[in-house]
Design a protein around this motif. Structure first.
Motif, PDB file in Angstrom:
ATOM      1  N   GLU A  94      12.787   3.555  -2.672  1.00  0.00           N
ATOM      2  CA  GLU A  94      13.518   2.291  -2.495  1.00  0.00           C
ATOM      3  C   GLU A  94      13.268   1.691  -1.116  1.00  0.00           C
ATOM      4  O   GLU A  94      13.388   0.479  -0.933  1.00  0.00           O
ATOM      5  N   LEU A  95      12.925   2.539  -0.162  1.00  0.00           N
ATOM      6  CA  LEU A  95      12.682   2.070   1.204  1.00  0.00           C
ATOM      7  C   LEU A  95      11.226   1.712   1.444  1.00  0.00           C
ATOM      8  O   LEU A  95      10.917   0.777   2.188  1.00  0.00           O
ATOM      9  N   LYS A  96      10.298   2.461   0.843  1.00  0.00           N
ATOM     10  CA  LYS A  96       8.864   2.187   0.981  1.00  0.00           C
ATOM     11  C   LYS A  96       8.211   2.504  -0.366  1.00  0.00           C
ATOM     12  O   LYS A  96       8.084   3.666  -0.736  1.00  0.00           O
ATOM     13  N   GLN A  97       7.805   1.456  -1.053  1.00  0.00           N
ATOM     14  CA  GLN A  97       7.332   1.629  -2.423  1.00  0.00           C
ATOM     15  C   GLN A  97       5.996   2.344  -2.492  1.00  0.00           C
ATOM     16  O   GLN A  97       5.753   3.146  -3.397  1.00  0.00           O
ATOM     17  N   TYR A  98       5.114   2.072  -1.534  1.00  0.00           N
ATOM     18  CA  TYR A  98       3.766   2.649  -1.578  1.00  0.00           C
ATOM     19  C   TYR A  98       3.540   3.516  -0.346  1.00  0.00           C
ATOM     20  O   TYR A  98       3.538   3.014   0.784  1.00  0.00           O
ATOM     21  N   SER A  99       3.359   4.813  -0.583  1.00  0.00           N
ATOM     22  CA  SER A  99       3.125   5.749   0.511  1.00  0.00           C
ATOM     23  C   SER A  99       2.323   6.931  -0.013  1.00  0.00           C
ATOM     24  O   SER A  99       2.720   7.584  -0.992  1.00  0.00           O
ATOM     25  N   ALA A 100       1.197   7.220   0.637  1.00  0.00           N
ATOM     26  CA  ALA A 100       0.353   8.338   0.214  1.00  0.00           C
ATOM     27  C   ALA A 100       1.083   9.665   0.373  1.00  0.00           C
ATOM     28  O   ALA A 100       0.980  10.560  -0.482  1.00  0.00           O
ATOM     29  N   SER A 101       1.845   9.806   1.468  1.00  0.00           N
ATOM     30  CA  SER A 101       2.571  11.066   1.677  1.00  0.00           C
ATOM     31  C   SER A 101       3.643  11.273   0.614  1.00  0.00           C
ATOM     32  O   SER A 101       3.864  12.403   0.158  1.00  0.00           O
ATOM     33  N   MET A 102       4.309  10.200   0.193  1.00  0.00           N
ATOM     34  CA  MET A 102       5.334  10.321  -0.843  1.00  0.00           C
ATOM     35  C   MET A 102       4.701  10.678  -2.192  1.00  0.00           C
ATOM     36  O   MET A 102       5.227  11.500  -2.952  1.00  0.00           O
ATOM     37  N   LEU A 152      -4.169  11.307  -7.026  1.00  0.00           N
ATOM     38  CA  LEU A 152      -5.236  10.296  -7.024  1.00  0.00           C
ATOM     39  C   LEU A 152      -4.702   8.940  -6.587  1.00  0.00           C
ATOM     40  O   LEU A 152      -5.393   8.180  -5.892  1.00  0.00           O
ATOM     41  N   ASP A 153      -3.468   8.616  -7.001  1.00  0.00           N
ATOM     42  CA  ASP A 153      -2.857   7.360  -6.535  1.00  0.00           C
ATOM     43  C   ASP A 153      -2.701   7.368  -5.015  1.00  0.00           C
ATOM     44  O   ASP A 153      -2.889   6.343  -4.347  1.00  0.00           O
ATOM     45  N   GLY A 154      -2.352   8.548  -4.483  1.00  0.00           N
ATOM     46  CA  GLY A 154      -2.251   8.661  -3.030  1.00  0.00           C
ATOM     47  C   GLY A 154      -3.578   8.407  -2.346  1.00  0.00           C
ATOM     48  O   GLY A 154      -3.636   7.750  -1.300  1.00  0.00           O
ATOM     49  N   LEU A 155      -4.671   8.896  -2.955  1.00  0.00           N
ATOM     50  CA  LEU A 155      -5.999   8.647  -2.387  1.00  0.00           C
ATOM     51  C   LEU A 155      -6.401   7.188  -2.498  1.00  0.00           C
ATOM     52  O   LEU A 155      -7.127   6.667  -1.642  1.00  0.00           O
ATOM     53  N   LEU A 156      -5.937   6.525  -3.560  1.00  0.00           N
ATOM     54  CA  LEU A 156      -6.233   5.096  -3.688  1.00  0.00           C
ATOM     55  C   LEU A 156      -5.532   4.298  -2.588  1.00  0.00           C
ATOM     56  O   LEU A 156      -6.061   3.291  -2.102  1.00  0.00           O
ATOM     57  N   LEU A 157      -4.330   4.755  -2.206  1.00  0.00           N
ATOM     58  CA  LEU A 157      -3.610   4.070  -1.129  1.00  0.00           C
ATOM     59  C   LEU A 157      -4.220   4.384   0.231  1.00  0.00           C
ATOM     60  O   LEU A 157      -4.324   3.516   1.096  1.00  0.00           O
ATOM     61  N   ASP A 158      -4.592   5.635   0.442  1.00  0.00           N
ATOM     62  CA  ASP A 158      -5.161   6.063   1.722  1.00  0.00           C
ATOM     63  C   ASP A 158      -6.326   6.995   1.440  1.00  0.00           C
ATOM     64  O   ASP A 158      -6.131   8.169   1.124  1.00  0.00           O
ATOM     65  N   ASN A 159      -7.519   6.466   1.538  1.00  0.00           N
ATOM     66  CA  ASN A 159      -8.711   7.236   1.200  1.00  0.00           C
ATOM     67  C   ASN A 159      -8.920   8.433   2.125  1.00  0.00           C
ATOM     68  O   ASN A 159      -9.652   9.358   1.795  1.00  0.00           O
ATOM     69  N   VAL A 167      -5.660  13.580   3.917  1.00  0.00           N
ATOM     70  CA  VAL A 167      -6.109  14.970   3.792  1.00  0.00           C
ATOM     71  C   VAL A 167      -5.245  15.770   2.821  1.00  0.00           C
ATOM     72  O   VAL A 167      -5.787  16.511   1.981  1.00  0.00           O
ATOM     73  N   PRO A 168      -3.897  15.665   2.849  1.00  0.00           N
ATOM     74  CA  PRO A 168      -3.098  16.438   1.889  1.00  0.00           C
ATOM     75  C   PRO A 168      -3.439  16.121   0.436  1.00  0.00           C
ATOM     76  O   PRO A 168      -3.496  17.024  -0.408  1.00  0.00           O
ATOM     77  N   CYS A 169      -3.693  14.838   0.116  1.00  0.00           N
ATOM     78  CA  CYS A 169      -4.036  14.466  -1.262  1.00  0.00           C
ATOM     79  C   CYS A 169      -5.417  15.004  -1.650  1.00  0.00           C
ATOM     80  O   CYS A 169      -5.620  15.473  -2.778  1.00  0.00           O
ATOM     81  N   LYS A 170      -6.365  14.942  -0.721  1.00  0.00           N
ATOM     82  CA  LYS A 170      -7.707  15.481  -1.014  1.00  0.00           C
ATOM     83  C   LYS A 170      -7.635  16.981  -1.284  1.00  0.00           C
ATOM     84  O   LYS A 170      -8.257  17.492  -2.232  1.00  0.00           O
ATOM     85  N   VAL A 171      -6.868  17.686  -0.457  1.00  0.00           N
ATOM     86  CA  VAL A 171      -6.739  19.132  -0.636  1.00  0.00           C
ATOM     87  C   VAL A 171      -6.037  19.450  -1.954  1.00  0.00           C
ATOM     88  O   VAL A 171      -6.437  20.370  -2.684  1.00  0.00           O
TER      89      VAL A 171
END
Length: 707
Positions: A586-594, A616-623, A626-630
């Motif tokens: 509700e505070l930040k709709q798009y966040s790779a860490s979330m 994969l959505d996290g990688l689309l937001l922030d290519n 590192v946490p999403c890639k791992v």
């Protein structure tokens, strides 16, 4: 007609002797006759001589004598003469001679003054000038309060005479000059006497009343008032309601009023209505910088007419404004133009600013290193003291550049050169706390924890423990050394020294330390306290909060909910994770860490498809996440046991994660698993060994979070 005293020059034969004369009512007499009587102390004879020689009354004669004495430097003698002048009589005469106009006066319909009216006005204006000179005399004698009262009486008299304000056609030049000088003098006298409230009233009276001031006089008053508001330390009360126009902007404090006055002045300069004063732009820069409105300052600089600043000077000033406003890209573009080989490529300040801005972005770090090297080479002679700053910028840029290398060898070389440059900077600025801190972080990122710990303690000693990031850095270094209890002691000590609203980062750090020590319950309690701070912070702003207010929050509500969600995910409380993620969303709709935490939740529930989708959505937001890639690499590695085609994709993602963050132990571990499933046992062994070594020096938060 009574004319102002003049120094009429006449050449007497070959000697070229200059004769000074007093002229009035069409008559003239030499000043030497009057001055001789004044030197003898015969004031009455001097006055009588003027009255007879120029057909003056007693007040007019004393006014002329007083002015003559003032110009001769005999201030006390002038004051004795001025004391006997009747100001009220002059007011009555001038009121008769200057009735208010019934319609606006223009050059075409300007009335011609009859001789009697003109003579009366000149006589009265001479008396008013005498009172003004009396105020100047009192000022020179140090009697500033009396001087202010006399100067105020001049303006009160003029307002009484011209009740609808002064128009150009109503007064002669001499009277207008007297009024203009008195308007400028009165605030200065009140300031000298220490009565700042009266000074503020005098400034506002000067600007709001109709004194028919010329543009330059008005500009001087506006500038002096703005400078007083900016630097006096006296809080001015708001303008009176009677002077406020309906719908107009009313300044709320000194700073706003000063900035408004200075912006009006700059507009006058741009329109050619007043002479350019460079100090006005300096004061405006100071005022707008105080309230973090450098983007407004940039607009003011852009509107300044060409020729006032050189184009390189304008580019550099704009770059400073844009950098302070967070528009680093625009600032760098301007500095590139300024440092072009055909402009000023060796401008040391511009080179250092360009290097600093480039050091904030890894993709610009190589360019920044080039600027820093040029700055170091140009820091010679009187500018040699800036060589330390150049070396510091060089070290920071090389450190950032090491995060985007093409090979491990290149990364190692850049890290080594970064440390060498920062060590060189220490030789020039050994007492610079920020430099000590940056060098410590470089050591920490290269896992030289002993050196990092030493620099963290030096930074805390240098700053007296007053800077939050020093405590955080020391706690992170201790956590990397697996000394969690000591890190918690440091964090508690920092909390005792930190204001409530600044405790957010420390409390999150404390919660992670509790988890590392297998105390999840205490970690949850810490986050509950953080949420209480968030609620109190929200109430301080009220229900209607702007986006900028939310961004400036000392305790970031999104980070609190997201941190709590991550905590619950480590405890496998998936329902609680879902609730916390909903609050964070509700505070930040798009966040790779979330999205990474959401993927962990689905993974914990054994729902691998939505987990992979979230990663994969996290990688689309922030290519570069590192946490999403791992996480994606780990999922594909697990599937690779049965489906070999997924292993190359997993290896590619994990290798890319290590390119960005070579100290990520999870990436090394899963890359080892990929090699193991692929049958490359030797490579797998190397990866597992690297993961094991990194686990022994892995902080609970990345060191880059404190920069």
């Amino acid at each position: 007609m009574l004319e102002n005293q003049s120094k009429e020059l006449s050449e007497n034969g070959e000697e070229g002797e200059i004769t000074r004369q007093l002229c009035a009512n069409g008559l003239c007499m030499k000043t030497t006759e009057v001055e001789a009587k004044l030197d003898e102390g015969n004031l009455q004879e001097a006055e009588s001589s003027l009255r007879e020689g120029l057909s003056l009354n007693s007040e007019e004669a004393r006014a002329l004598l007083g002015r003559l004495e003032y110009q001769r430097g005999n201030v006390e003698g002038a004051l004795r003469l001025f004391e006997g002048i009747d100001l009220q009589a002059a007011i009555q005469r001038l009121q008769v001679s200057a009735p208010p106009p019934e319609k606006p006066v223009t050059k075409k319909n300007r009335p011609r003054d009859p001789p009697q009216q003109s003579a009366a006005q000149h006589a009265a204006s001479l008396v008013l000038e005498a009172i003004y000179l009396k105020a100047k005399s009192l000022q020179k004698l140090g009697r500033t309060t009396e001087a202010a009262q006399e100067c105020k009486s001049v303006l009160d008299s003029v307002e009484k005479i011209f009740q609808q304000g002064i128009s150009e056609a109503q007064v002669d030049t001499r009277l207008q000059e007297t009024v203009s000088h008195a308007v400028e003098l009165l605030p200065a006298l009140w300031k000298e006497s220490g009565d700042y409230e009266e000074a503020i009233s005098a400034y506002r009276r000067a600007l709001l009343s109709q004194w028919n001031l010329d543009n330059d006089s008005c500009a001087r008053v506006q500038k002096d008032f703005a400078v007083f508001l900016l630097h006096s330390g006296v809080e001015a009360s708001p303008p009176s309601l009677g002077s406020q126009v309906e719908g107009s902007y009313i300044p709320r404090n000194n700073l706003e009023e000063a900035i408004l006055l200075l912006m009006i002045l700059v507009k006058k300069y741009n329109l050619g209505k007043a002479k350019w004063d460079p100090s006005v732009m300096e004061h405006l820069t100071f005022g707008l910088s105080l309230c973090s409105q450098t983007s407004v300052l940039a607009k003011q600089l852009e509107e300044v007419m060409p020729g006032v600043f050189t184009r390189v000077e304008r580019w550099n000033n704009l770059a400073l404004c844009y950098s302070a406003a967070g528009q680093a890209s625009a600032a760098v573009n301007l500095l590139r133009k300024s440092l072009h080989k055909h402009e000023q490529p060796d401008d040391l300040v511009a080179l250092l600013l360009a290097a600093k801005l480039c050091s904030e972005e890894p993709c610009l770090a190589a360019e920044g290193a080039g600027y820093a090297e040029r700055a170091v080479n140009n820091a010679q002679g009187m500018d040699e003291h800036l060589k330390g700053v150049g070396l510091r910028m060089l070290g920071i840029c090389l450190g950032k550049q090491a995060k985007v290398p093409t090979s491990d060898f290149e990364r190692s070389r850049l890290q080594s050169e970064s440390l060498k440059a920062l060590d060189g900077a220490i030789a020039f600025e050994h007492n610079n706390p920020d430099l000590i801190f940056e060098l410590g972080v470089q050591y920490a990122e290269q896992r030289n924890l002993k050196a990092a710990s030493r620099h963290a303690k030096e930074f805390i000693d240098a700053t007296g423990g007053s800077v939050l990031k020093g405590w955080r850095f020391l706690a992170l270094v201790l956590s990397a050394q697996q000394r969690f209890s000591e890190a918690e002691v440091v964090t508690d000590a920092a909390l005792d020294e930190t204001a409530k609203w600044d405790q957010g980062p420390l409390l999150r750090l404390k919660a992670k330390l509790k988890i590392s020590q297998s105390n999840p319950t205490e970690a949850v309690e810490t986050y509950r306290y953080l949420l209480a701070l968030v609620q109190a912070q929200r109430k301080s702003f009220g229900p209607l909060r702007t986006i900028s207010q939310m961004e400036e929050d000392k305790v970031n509500e999104f980070e609190v909910w997201h941190g709590l969600a991550y905590l619950y995910s480590s405890l496998s409380h998936w329902n609680d994770v879902e609730v916390c993620l909903k609050k964070a969303g509700e505070l930040k709709q798009y966040s790779a860490s979330m999205l990474h935490t959401e993927g962990r939740m689905w993974e914990g529930r054994k729902e691998f498809t939505p987990a992979l989708a979230a990663f994969l959505d996290g990688l689309l937001l922030d290519n570069d996440s590192v946490p999403c890639k791992v996480a994606v690499g780990a999922l594909l590695c697990e599937r690779g046991k049965d489906h070999q085609p997924t292993l190359p994709v997993a290896r590619s993602l994990l290798s890319d994660a290590l390119r960005i963050d070579p100290t990520n132990r999870k990436a090394w571990y899963y890359l080892g698993m990929v090699h193991k499933h692929d049958g490359r046992i030797a490579d797998a062994t190397d990866c597992f060994q690297a993961a094991s070594m990194l686990e022994e020096s892995d902080p609970i938060e990345s060191f880059s979070t404190i920069l």
